[in-house]
Design a protein around this motif. Sequence first.
Motif, PDB file in Angstrom:
ATOM      1  N   VAL A  46       5.377  -5.207   5.583  1.00 41.21           N
ATOM      2  CA  VAL A  46       4.882  -4.881   4.242  1.00 41.21           C
ATOM      3  C   VAL A  46       3.409  -5.274   4.131  1.00 41.21           C
ATOM      4  N   PHE A  47       3.078  -6.489   4.580  1.00 39.98           N
ATOM      5  CA  PHE A  47       1.700  -6.975   4.525  1.00 39.98           C
ATOM      6  C   PHE A  47       0.775  -6.073   5.341  1.00 39.98           C
ATOM      7  N   ASN A  49      -3.481   0.261   4.065  1.00 41.84           N
ATOM      8  CA  ASN A  49      -3.774   1.203   2.985  1.00 41.84           C
ATOM      9  C   ASN A  49      -4.971   0.775   2.151  1.00 41.84           C
ATOM     10  N   TYR A  50      -5.098  -0.527   1.908  1.00 45.79           N
ATOM     11  CA  TYR A  50      -6.252  -1.026   1.156  1.00 45.79           C
ATOM     12  C   TYR A  50      -7.558  -0.685   1.885  1.00 45.79           C
ATOM     13  N   ASP A  93      -0.603   6.683  -0.331  1.00 44.82           N
ATOM     14  CA  ASP A  93      -0.262   6.120   0.981  1.00 44.82           C
ATOM     15  C   ASP A  93      -0.786   7.017   2.086  1.00 44.82           C
ATOM     16  N   SER A 102       1.149  -2.919   6.100  1.00 47.38           N
ATOM     17  CA  SER A 102       1.013  -1.640   5.411  1.00 47.38           C
ATOM     18  C   SER A 102       0.074  -1.748   4.212  1.00 47.38           C
ATOM     19  N   VAL A 103       0.226  -2.797   3.427  1.00 52.21           N
ATOM     20  CA  VAL A 103      -0.629  -2.989   2.254  1.00 52.21           C
ATOM     21  C   VAL A 103      -2.095  -3.136   2.679  1.00 52.21           C
TER      22      VAL A 103
END
Length: 111
Positions: free
Chosen positions: A11-12, A18-19, A31, A14-15
């Motif tokens: 999750v981290f 994307n950021y 996304d 991916s975040v």
Amino acid sequence: GGVCGWDLRRVFTSVVANYLAHVMLNPRTSDLTGSFRLFKRQVFDSIIPQVKSRGYVFQMEIISRARAGRMSVEEVPIIFVDRIYGQSKLGTGEIVQYLQGLWRLFWTLSG
């Protein structure tokens, strides 16, 4: 949309991915690193000859080039369920490849 069954590391990752993509490419999508994609044939045919990326960056490059070409991009939210069998290929090598590709895309599309 969202994800199901991902551990905190994934999750981290991916975040953060994307950021960085949003800051550097301004794609105006939720996304860039995953999702189901559907393209009109003429749009795909006009973009694909320009694409140089592989892996995760391939997806980002197509959307970014579509936006740069003033083509419309619509999103349909999906729930991404983590695989039941096998292992993720997301390792250090893929992360480095992603960062290099993102940097190249930034310079290619902003120049």
